[in-house]
Design a protein around this motif. Structure first.
Motif, PDB file in Angstrom:
ATOM      1  N   ASP A 157      27.273 -34.136 -18.251  1.00  0.00           N
ATOM      2  CA  ASP A 157      28.357 -34.431 -17.049  1.00  0.00           C
ATOM      3  C   ASP A 157      29.309 -33.450 -16.368  1.00  0.00           C
ATOM      4  OD1 ASP A 157      30.352 -33.775 -19.042  1.00  0.00           O
ATOM      5  OD2 ASP A 157      30.406 -35.290 -19.746  1.00  0.00           O
ATOM      6  N   SER A 158      29.891 -34.334 -15.342  1.00  0.00           N
ATOM      7  CA  SER A 158      31.219 -33.282 -14.362  1.00  0.00           C
ATOM      8  C   SER A 158      31.286 -32.346 -15.004  1.00  0.00           C
ATOM      9  CB  SER A 158      32.080 -34.620 -14.017  1.00  0.00           C
ATOM     10  OG  SER A 158      32.433 -35.275 -14.780  1.00  0.00           O
ATOM     11  N   GLU A 159      32.012 -32.229 -16.971  1.00  0.00           N
ATOM     12  CA  GLU A 159      32.648 -31.412 -17.700  1.00  0.00           C
ATOM     13  C   GLU A 159      31.533 -30.413 -18.047  1.00  0.00           C
ATOM     14  OE1 GLU A 159      35.276 -33.058 -20.082  1.00  0.00           O
ATOM     15  OE2 GLU A 159      36.117 -34.660 -18.688  1.00  0.00           O
ATOM     16  N   LYS A 160      30.393 -30.720 -18.097  1.00  0.00           N
ATOM     17  CA  LYS A 160      29.090 -30.203 -17.799  1.00  0.00           C
ATOM     18  C   LYS A 160      29.406 -30.285 -19.830  1.00  0.00           C
ATOM     19  CE  LYS A 160      29.147 -27.444 -14.815  1.00  0.00           C
ATOM     20  NZ  LYS A 160      28.392 -28.075 -13.854  1.00  0.00           N
ATOM     21  N   LYS A 161      29.380 -31.352 -20.021  1.00  0.00           N
ATOM     22  CA  LYS A 161      28.983 -31.397 -21.830  1.00  0.00           C
ATOM     23  C   LYS A 161      27.905 -32.530 -21.643  1.00  0.00           C
ATOM     24  CE  LYS A 161      34.269 -31.877 -23.085  1.00  0.00           C
ATOM     25  NZ  LYS A 161      34.886 -33.132 -23.475  1.00  0.00           N
ATOM     26  N   LEU A 162      27.014 -32.582 -22.785  1.00  0.00           N
ATOM     27  CA  LEU A 162      25.453 -33.355 -22.637  1.00  0.00           C
ATOM     28  C   LEU A 162      25.914 -34.617 -22.659  1.00  0.00           C
ATOM     29  CD1 LEU A 162      22.683 -33.246 -23.127  1.00  0.00           C
ATOM     30  CD2 LEU A 162      23.144 -33.519 -25.545  1.00  0.00           C
ATOM     31  N   HIS A 163      25.378 -35.089 -21.973  1.00  0.00           N
ATOM     32  CA  HIS A 163      25.250 -36.824 -21.352  1.00  0.00           C
ATOM     33  C   HIS A 163      23.941 -37.469 -22.034  1.00  0.00           C
ATOM     34  CE1 HIS A 163      26.672 -40.379 -19.008  1.00  0.00           C
ATOM     35  NE2 HIS A 163      25.267 -40.423 -18.842  1.00  0.00           N
ATOM     36  N   ASP A 164      22.666 -36.665 -21.738  1.00  0.00           N
ATOM     37  CA  ASP A 164      21.740 -37.273 -22.080  1.00  0.00           C
ATOM     38  C   ASP A 164      20.390 -36.500 -21.306  1.00  0.00           C
ATOM     39  OD1 ASP A 164      20.014 -39.276 -22.570  1.00  0.00           O
ATOM     40  OD2 ASP A 164      20.453 -40.444 -20.658  1.00  0.00           O
ATOM     41  N   VAL A 165      18.902 -36.716 -21.746  1.00  0.00           N
ATOM     42  CA  VAL A 165      18.093 -35.401 -22.095  1.00  0.00           C
ATOM     43  C   VAL A 165      17.045 -36.886 -21.263  1.00  0.00           C
ATOM     44  CG1 VAL A 165      16.469 -34.462 -23.310  1.00  0.00           C
ATOM     45  CG2 VAL A 165      18.435 -34.827 -24.308  1.00  0.00           C
ATOM     46  N   TYR A 166      16.480 -35.925 -20.339  1.00  0.00           N
ATOM     47  CA  TYR A 166      15.628 -36.618 -19.686  1.00  0.00           C
ATOM     48  C   TYR A 166      14.337 -35.833 -19.278  1.00  0.00           C
ATOM     49  CZ  TYR A 166      13.877 -39.142 -15.837  1.00  0.00           C
ATOM     50  OH  TYR A 166      12.902 -40.144 -14.748  1.00  0.00           O
ATOM     51  N   SER A 167      13.433 -36.595 -19.637  1.00  0.00           N
ATOM     52  CA  SER A 167      12.070 -35.776 -20.061  1.00  0.00           C
ATOM     53  C   SER A 167      11.177 -36.447 -19.242  1.00  0.00           C
ATOM     54  CB  SER A 167      11.646 -36.461 -21.569  1.00  0.00           C
ATOM     55  OG  SER A 167      11.370 -38.130 -21.793  1.00  0.00           O
ATOM     56  N   LYS A 168       9.723 -35.514 -19.417  1.00  0.00           N
ATOM     57  CA  LYS A 168       8.743 -36.634 -18.875  1.00  0.00           C
ATOM     58  C   LYS A 168       8.807 -38.421 -18.906  1.00  0.00           C
ATOM     59  CE  LYS A 168       6.493 -32.025 -17.783  1.00  0.00           C
ATOM     60  NZ  LYS A 168       5.090 -30.958 -17.710  1.00  0.00           N
ATOM     61  N   PHE A 169       8.315 -38.091 -20.744  1.00  0.00           N
ATOM     62  CA  PHE A 169       7.951 -39.242 -20.635  1.00  0.00           C
ATOM     63  C   PHE A 169       9.778 -40.705 -19.819  1.00  0.00           C
ATOM     64  CE2 PHE A 169       8.745 -42.759 -23.728  1.00  0.00           C
ATOM     65  CZ  PHE A 169       7.648 -43.530 -24.214  1.00  0.00           C
ATOM     66  N   LEU A 207      23.961 -35.645 -12.928  1.00  0.00           N
ATOM     67  CA  LEU A 207      24.449 -36.377 -13.071  1.00  0.00           C
ATOM     68  C   LEU A 207      23.706 -37.361 -11.657  1.00  0.00           C
ATOM     69  CD1 LEU A 207      26.790 -38.361 -15.913  1.00  0.00           C
ATOM     70  CD2 LEU A 207      24.490 -38.444 -15.816  1.00  0.00           C
ATOM     71  N   LYS A 208      24.523 -35.914 -11.000  1.00  0.00           N
ATOM     72  CA  LYS A 208      23.746 -35.760  -9.357  1.00  0.00           C
ATOM     73  C   LYS A 208      22.457 -35.710  -8.864  1.00  0.00           C
ATOM     74  CE  LYS A 208      28.609 -35.491  -8.314  1.00  0.00           C
ATOM     75  NZ  LYS A 208      29.576 -35.108  -7.656  1.00  0.00           N
ATOM     76  N   THR A 209      21.905 -34.774  -9.909  1.00  0.00           N
ATOM     77  CA  THR A 209      20.273 -34.136  -9.624  1.00  0.00           C
ATOM     78  C   THR A 209      19.912 -35.466  -8.669  1.00  0.00           C
ATOM     79  OG1 THR A 209      20.800 -31.888 -11.009  1.00  0.00           O
ATOM     80  CG2 THR A 209      18.729 -32.732 -10.618  1.00  0.00           C
ATOM     81  N   LYS A 210      19.000 -35.128  -8.206  1.00  0.00           N
ATOM     82  CA  LYS A 210      17.815 -36.423  -7.608  1.00  0.00           C
ATOM     83  C   LYS A 210      16.407 -35.773  -7.638  1.00  0.00           C
ATOM     84  CE  LYS A 210      19.891 -36.663  -3.270  1.00  0.00           C
ATOM     85  NZ  LYS A 210      20.338 -36.734  -1.638  1.00  0.00           N
ATOM     86  N   LEU A 211      15.993 -37.456  -9.020  1.00  0.00           N
ATOM     87  CA  LEU A 211      14.469 -37.627  -9.205  1.00  0.00           C
ATOM     88  C   LEU A 211      13.193 -35.944  -8.676  1.00  0.00           C
ATOM     89  CD1 LEU A 211      13.126 -38.661 -11.627  1.00  0.00           C
ATOM     90  CD2 LEU A 211      12.959 -40.453 -10.236  1.00  0.00           C
ATOM     91  N   PRO A 268      20.072 -39.846  -7.377  1.00  0.00           N
ATOM     92  CA  PRO A 268      20.671 -38.973  -8.532  1.00  0.00           C
ATOM     93  C   PRO A 268      19.918 -39.792  -9.610  1.00  0.00           C
ATOM     94  CG  PRO A 268      21.906 -40.487  -7.265  1.00  0.00           C
ATOM     95  CD  PRO A 268      21.201 -40.985  -6.499  1.00  0.00           C
ATOM     96  N   LEU A 269      19.909 -38.860 -11.133  1.00  0.00           N
ATOM     97  CA  LEU A 269      20.051 -39.492 -12.292  1.00  0.00           C
ATOM     98  C   LEU A 269      20.846 -40.425 -12.637  1.00  0.00           C
ATOM     99  CD1 LEU A 269      18.225 -36.351 -13.732  1.00  0.00           C
ATOM    100  CD2 LEU A 269      17.277 -37.979 -13.439  1.00  0.00           C
ATOM    101  N   CYS A 270      22.084 -40.667 -12.863  1.00  0.00           N
ATOM    102  CA  CYS A 270      23.192 -41.229 -12.576  1.00  0.00           C
ATOM    103  C   CYS A 270      22.239 -42.280 -12.420  1.00  0.00           C
ATOM    104  CB  CYS A 270      24.412 -40.952 -12.241  1.00  0.00           C
ATOM    105  SG  CYS A 270      24.828 -40.835 -10.099  1.00  0.00           S
ATOM    106  N   ASP A 271      22.147 -42.580 -10.915  1.00  0.00           N
ATOM    107  CA  ASP A 271      21.826 -44.403 -10.905  1.00  0.00           C
ATOM    108  C   ASP A 271      20.359 -45.004 -12.092  1.00  0.00           C
ATOM    109  OD1 ASP A 271      23.416 -44.453  -9.337  1.00  0.00           O
ATOM    110  OD2 ASP A 271      22.119 -44.209  -6.676  1.00  0.00           O
ATOM    111  N   ILE A 272      19.619 -43.971 -12.689  1.00  0.00           N
ATOM    112  CA  ILE A 272      18.786 -44.695 -13.407  1.00  0.00           C
ATOM    113  C   ILE A 272      18.958 -44.911 -14.773  1.00  0.00           C
ATOM    114  CG2 ILE A 272      16.952 -44.488 -11.232  1.00  0.00           C
ATOM    115  CD1 ILE A 272      15.708 -41.637 -12.508  1.00  0.00           C
ATOM    116  N   LEU A 273      19.797 -43.614 -15.171  1.00  0.00           N
ATOM    117  CA  LEU A 273      19.638 -42.782 -16.524  1.00  0.00           C
ATOM    118  C   LEU A 273      20.022 -44.726 -17.427  1.00  0.00           C
ATOM    119  CD1 LEU A 273      21.190 -39.119 -17.160  1.00  0.00           C
ATOM    120  CD2 LEU A 273      19.377 -40.579 -17.304  1.00  0.00           C
ATOM    121  N   ASP A 274      20.779 -45.330 -17.138  1.00  0.00           N
ATOM    122  CA  ASP A 274      21.691 -46.672 -17.400  1.00  0.00           C
ATOM    123  C   ASP A 274      19.934 -47.813 -17.547  1.00  0.00           C
ATOM    124  OD1 ASP A 274      23.118 -45.643 -18.336  1.00  0.00           O
ATOM    125  OD2 ASP A 274      24.153 -46.658 -16.305  1.00  0.00           O
ATOM    126  N   SER A 275      19.143 -47.381 -16.985  1.00  0.00           N
ATOM    127  CA  SER A 275      18.224 -48.402 -17.006  1.00  0.00           C
ATOM    128  C   SER A 275      16.890 -47.552 -18.035  1.00  0.00           C
ATOM    129  CB  SER A 275      17.360 -49.039 -15.485  1.00  0.00           C
ATOM    130  OG  SER A 275      16.944 -47.340 -14.989  1.00  0.00           O
TER     131      SER A 275
END
Length: 152
Positions: free
Chosen positions: A30-42, A7-11, A59-66
């Motif tokens: 996430d911070s526990e290394k559990k699947l949180h989401d999938v980010y795609s080129k789409f 989640l802290k990886t920058k776009l 960071p991804l955590c700032d944009i995934l919810d949108s």
């Protein structure tokens, strides 16, 4: 080895990963290394089309919810122990291009794409065809398999 991001990886880093290893999606943990989401080129195209982000240093955590509604979005996963027909069924019924392989604790251990499945099917078919061809040729030459009965 496969790539995953947190989640802290920058776009901008996500874009670099997509470009360097030529993949179309990355699991987000996430911070526990559990699947949180999938980010795609789409998802990147969505951001560009909506002009939502001009700053790629976020960071991804700032944009995934949108981008993703986590109340309705389901991540389609599988286990290493899933059978071939279970995997094929998930691809077809869920209309996805990839399955995230997780363990019992939802830690990401890999990604299975439709392309991976197609390669497996073609390779398996080719191996079976060669074996079948060899067996047919052997049988024609009189050097086939010898079956023995097993008495109970």
């Amino acid at each position: 080895m496969f790539a995953k991001i947190d989640l802290k990886t920058k776009l901008i880093e996500v874009l670099r990963i997509f470009q360097s290893i030529r993949i179309s999606a990355l699991p987000v943990v996430d911070s526990e290394k559990k699947l949180h989401d999938v980010y795609s080129k789409f998802d990147i195209m969505h951001l560009a089309a909506t002009r939502a982000y001009t700053n790629l240093d976020v960071p991804l955590c700032d944009i995934l919810d949108s981008i993703h509604d986590h109340n309705t979005r389901q991540l389609i996963t599988c286990k290493r122990t899933d059978h071939l027909f279970q995997l094929m069924d998930k691809f077809v019924t869920r209309e996805v291009h990839r399955l995230i392989i997780v363990d019992d604790l939802q830690h990401v251990i890999g990604i299975l794409s439709i392309s991976d499945l197609m390669k497996f099917l073609i390779t398996t078919f080719d191996k079976m065809s060669r074996t079948s061809s060899t067996t047919s040729n052997s049988l024609a030459n009189g050097t086939g398999f010898v079956c023995q009965s097993i008495d109970s």
